[in-house]
Scaffold this motif. Structure first.
Motif, PDB file in Angstrom:
ATOM      1  N   GLU A  92       0.827  -1.212   0.000  1.00 18.98           N
ATOM      2  CA  GLU A  92       0.000   0.000   0.000  1.00 18.98           C
ATOM      3  C   GLU A  92       0.865   1.268   0.000  1.00 18.98           C
ATOM      4  OE1 GLU A  92      -1.921   2.291   3.668  1.00 18.98           O
ATOM      5  OE2 GLU A  92      -1.988   0.123   3.767  1.00 18.98           O
ATOM      6  N   GLU A  93       1.902   1.291   0.840  1.00 14.11           N
ATOM      7  CA  GLU A  93       2.762   2.482   0.874  1.00 14.11           C
ATOM      8  C   GLU A  93       3.409   2.702  -0.494  1.00 14.11           C
ATOM      9  OE1 GLU A  93       6.514   2.353   2.973  1.00 14.11           O
ATOM     10  OE2 GLU A  93       6.747   4.515   2.838  1.00 14.11           O
ATOM     11  N   LEU A  94       3.793   1.597  -1.139  1.00 11.86           N
ATOM     12  CA  LEU A  94       4.520   1.728  -2.404  1.00 11.86           C
ATOM     13  C   LEU A  94       3.599   2.223  -3.525  1.00 11.86           C
ATOM     14  CD1 LEU A  94       6.624  -1.493  -1.865  1.00 11.86           C
ATOM     15  CD2 LEU A  94       7.364   0.887  -1.551  1.00 11.86           C
ATOM     16  N   LEU A  95       2.336   1.793  -3.493  1.00  7.75           N
ATOM     17  CA  LEU A  95       1.375   2.302  -4.485  1.00  7.75           C
ATOM     18  C   LEU A  95       1.190   3.803  -4.285  1.00  7.75           C
ATOM     19  CD1 LEU A  95      -1.262  -0.597  -4.302  1.00  7.75           C
ATOM     20  CD2 LEU A  95       0.399  -0.194  -6.119  1.00  7.75           C
ATOM     21  N   ASP A  96       1.137   4.210  -3.028  1.00  6.60           N
ATOM     22  CA  ASP A  96       0.992   5.630  -2.711  1.00  6.60           C
ATOM     23  C   ASP A  96       2.218   6.424  -3.167  1.00  6.60           C
ATOM     24  OD1 ASP A  96      -0.676   7.595  -1.210  1.00  6.60           O
ATOM     25  OD2 ASP A  96       1.215   7.830  -0.127  1.00  6.60           O
ATOM     26  N   VAL A  97       3.397   5.864  -2.940  1.00  2.94           N
ATOM     27  CA  VAL A  97       4.645   6.503  -3.374  1.00  2.94           C
ATOM     28  C   VAL A  97       4.637   6.686  -4.900  1.00  2.94           C
ATOM     29  CG1 VAL A  97       7.117   5.994  -3.712  1.00  2.94           C
ATOM     30  CG2 VAL A  97       6.107   5.817  -1.426  1.00  2.94           C
ATOM     31  N   ILE A  98       4.181   5.664  -5.607  1.00  2.00           N
ATOM     32  CA  ILE A  98       4.148   5.741  -7.077  1.00  2.00           C
ATOM     33  C   ILE A  98       3.222   6.886  -7.506  1.00  2.00           C
ATOM     34  CG2 ILE A  98       3.382   4.509  -9.167  1.00  2.00           C
ATOM     35  CD1 ILE A  98       4.320   1.882  -7.643  1.00  2.00           C
ATOM     36  N   GLY A  99       2.071   6.997  -6.843  1.00  2.00           N
ATOM     37  CA  GLY A  99       1.141   8.087  -7.164  1.00  2.00           C
ATOM     38  C   GLY A  99       1.779   9.446  -6.926  1.00  2.00           C
ATOM     39  N   ARG A 100       2.450   9.589  -5.792  1.00  2.00           N
ATOM     40  CA  ARG A 100       3.050  10.890  -5.467  1.00  2.00           C
ATOM     41  C   ARG A 100       4.240  11.212  -6.355  1.00  2.00           C
ATOM     42  NH1 ARG A 100       5.177  10.974  -0.498  1.00  2.00           N
ATOM     43  NH2 ARG A 100       4.754   8.833   0.108  1.00  2.00           N
ATOM     44  N   LEU A 101       4.904  10.174  -6.837  1.00  2.00           N
ATOM     45  CA  LEU A 101       6.065  10.403  -7.717  1.00  2.00           C
ATOM     46  C   LEU A 101       5.668  10.818  -9.128  1.00  2.00           C
ATOM     47  CD1 LEU A 101       8.581   7.444  -7.192  1.00  2.00           C
ATOM     48  CD2 LEU A 101       9.161   9.876  -7.161  1.00  2.00           C
ATOM     49  N   PHE A 102       4.616  10.195  -9.645  1.00  2.00           N
ATOM     50  CA  PHE A 102       4.393  10.311 -11.085  1.00  2.00           C
ATOM     51  C   PHE A 102       3.123  11.046 -11.518  1.00  2.00           C
ATOM     52  CE2 PHE A 102       7.137   6.535 -10.563  1.00  2.00           C
ATOM     53  CZ  PHE A 102       8.213   6.947 -11.345  1.00  2.00           C
ATOM     54  N   ALA A 103       2.239  11.408 -10.574  1.00  2.00           N
ATOM     55  CA  ALA A 103       0.998  12.051 -11.013  1.00  2.00           C
ATOM     56  C   ALA A 103       0.739  13.353 -10.260  1.00  2.00           C
ATOM     57  CB  ALA A 103      -0.181  11.097 -10.836  1.00  2.00           C
ATOM     58  N   ALA A 123      -4.967   8.195  -7.012  1.00  2.00           N
ATOM     59  CA  ALA A 123      -5.144   9.251  -8.017  1.00  2.00           C
ATOM     60  C   ALA A 123      -5.736  10.501  -7.361  1.00  2.00           C
ATOM     61  CB  ALA A 123      -6.047   8.752  -9.139  1.00  2.00           C
ATOM     62  N   ARG A 124      -6.769  10.311  -6.557  1.00  5.53           N
ATOM     63  CA  ARG A 124      -7.448  11.466  -5.962  1.00  5.53           C
ATOM     64  C   ARG A 124      -6.579  12.175  -4.943  1.00  5.53           C
ATOM     65  NH1 ARG A 124     -13.685   9.178  -5.280  1.00  5.53           N
ATOM     66  NH2 ARG A 124     -13.699   8.123  -7.288  1.00  5.53           N
ATOM     67  N   ARG A 125      -5.781  11.424  -4.215  1.00  2.00           N
ATOM     68  CA  ARG A 125      -4.897  12.047  -3.218  1.00  2.00           C
ATOM     69  C   ARG A 125      -3.975  13.087  -3.841  1.00  2.00           C
ATOM     70  NH1 ARG A 125      -2.847   6.756   0.062  1.00  2.00           N
ATOM     71  NH2 ARG A 125      -4.462   6.727   1.650  1.00  2.00           N
ATOM     72  N   VAL A 126      -3.522  12.800  -5.053  1.00  2.00           N
ATOM     73  CA  VAL A 126      -2.578  13.733  -5.682  1.00  2.00           C
ATOM     74  C   VAL A 126      -3.285  14.679  -6.649  1.00  2.00           C
ATOM     75  CG1 VAL A 126      -0.619  12.160  -5.417  1.00  2.00           C
ATOM     76  CG2 VAL A 126      -1.946  12.102  -7.539  1.00  2.00           C
ATOM     77  N   GLY A 127      -4.609  14.618  -6.688  1.00  2.07           N
ATOM     78  CA  GLY A 127      -5.377  15.535  -7.524  1.00  2.07           C
ATOM     79  C   GLY A 127      -5.371  15.169  -8.991  1.00  2.07           C
ATOM     80  N   ALA A 128      -4.949  13.943  -9.320  1.00  8.33           N
ATOM     81  CA  ALA A 128      -4.955  13.517 -10.726  1.00  8.33           C
ATOM     82  C   ALA A 128      -6.356  13.033 -11.106  1.00  8.33           C
ATOM     83  CB  ALA A 128      -3.936  12.401 -10.929  1.00  8.33           C
TER      84      ALA A 128
END
Ligand SMILES: Cc1ncc(COP(=O)(O)O)c(C=O)c1O
Length: 366
Positions: A92-103, A123-128
């Motif tokens: 779960e942390e790694l999926l979140d990291v991927i979202g914050r890194l790339f979107a 996606a929604r956490r990072v506003g994508a």
């Protein structure tokens, strides 16, 4: 004198999805059978439990922030370079990291319609913007996914097998999807249930694609077949460059010491995991047949859970079945938040728990 309270302004994204769906545990006394979170019903390897207990004597010592020994053990078990691996506080942390890194806001994150709930959350956490592609019988459609890739697409997520459906995209289709995704888009294959699905001949956990394409990341977890859900430990396999990025974005001491020790010991007892997968597959076939024999429809699963469809417009709806289970101290997962109101997701238990599920459903469906 009243003290004026002023809260700080948070940049709180309006994700409108529960990170964890609340499951009702009913009230009253007596034992509870919890089949709601796809945990293993066979526990963890005794070697893993002993390793965690031993490290428990040194709770004043920090864990290794690089999870070096764990990455070395994963690398050895799978034949991967440890520099191509990063460990996380659950996958779960790694999926979140991927979202914050790339979107970012304005970017698009693409996944199939009934995908694992964490993808829209990320996606929604990072506003994508989340983009979803239709499925056929709860199986992703490669062409529908590829047709939705635009200049704004930054990440494509695929849970293979998927949660909550338990279905999978076969290897040749997975490869076709990967080949159709341009190299500047990150393709994430979440293989959380791979230990179960690996028993199926035309399934692939996707690691061979990491070796071939620099934009592919495979995520794995110790929470399911390894039975270490309480410790929160997962890992990702990607190109050296992507792993370097992920290391900069993750929590510094993200994998606790007990988790690292237990996971290393668990990798030293892979027979245990193979046995869990084998027993799960046998129970899955048995429970599927039994539920079908009483008139329920079961989505073909390669995981440790079943998505069961209930008839609508009768007394035997999914909502009624959920209440009935709860009343009888069996906790299963409603999946209405996935738009699957007619279904319940039931984690496979051990043989006795599964017998209880079958007996309850026989009674309920009369
Ligand atoms: C498809 C999928 N991916 C990832 C996870 C997260 O697992 P963990 O954070 O425990 O590694 C889950 C858990 O249910 C899952 O079903």
């Amino acid at each position: 004198m009243a003290v004026e309270t002023k809260y700080p302004d948070a940049y709180m994204p309006d994700i409108d999805l529960s990170v964890v769906k609340k499951v009702t545990d009913g009230s009253g006394k007596g034992s509870l059978t919890d089949l709601s979170l796809n945990e293993s019903s066979y526990g963890a390897s005794p070697k893993a439990m002993a390793a965690a207990a031993e490290r428990g004597a040194l709770l004043h010592r920090y864990p290794d922030p690089a999870s070096k020994a764990l990455r070395a053990s994963i690398g050895e078990a799978h034949g991967f370079d440890p520099d191509h691996l990063v460990c996380g506080n659950g996958s779960e942390e790694l999926l979140d990291v991927i979202g914050r890194l790339f979107a970012r806001p304005g970017d698009e994150v693409l996944f199939s319609e009934r995908s694992f709930m964490q993808f829209p959350i990320v996606a929604r956490r990072v506003g994508a913007t989340e983009i979803t592609a239709p499925e056929h019988n709860l199986v992703p459609l490669v062409d529908e996914l590829l047709a939705r890739i635009t200049a704004k697409t930054k990440i494509v997520f695929l849970a293979n097998p998927n949660n909550p459906s338990g279905t999978y995209l076969p290897k040749d289709e997975l490869h076709r999807l990967c080949a159709g995704i341009a190299q500047h888009i990150v393709f994430v294959i979440d293989s959380a249930y791979a230990e179960f699905a690996n028993l199926v001949v035309d399934y692939s956990d996707g690691h061979e694609l990491v070796e071939r394409y620099d934009n592919v990341i495979v995520t794995r977890t110790f929470s399911k077949a390894f039975g270490l859900a309480a410790l929160r430990v997962g890992w990702a396999h990607g190109s050296a460059r992507i792993i370097e990025f992920m290391n900069r974005m993750r929590g510094i001491g993200n994998v606790n010491a007990l988790a690292q020790e237990a996971a290393v010991a668990a990798l030293g007892d892979l027979d245990f995991v193979h046995d869990v997968a084998q027993r799960t597959a046998e129970e899955r076939d048995r429970v599927t047949k039994a539920l079908e024999a009483i008139g329920l429809s079961v989505v073909p699963s390669v995981t440790n859970f079943l998505l069961v469809r209930y008839p609508t417009g009768t007394n035997h709806t999914a909502a009624a079945a959920l209440s009935y289970f709860t009343e009888h101290r069996i906790i299963v997962r409603a999946v209405d938040d996935y738009g699957l109101d007619e279904y319940l997701r039931i984690t496979l238990g051990g043989p006795e728990e599964n017998d209880a599920v079958i007996a309850r459903m026989k009674h309920f469906m009369v």
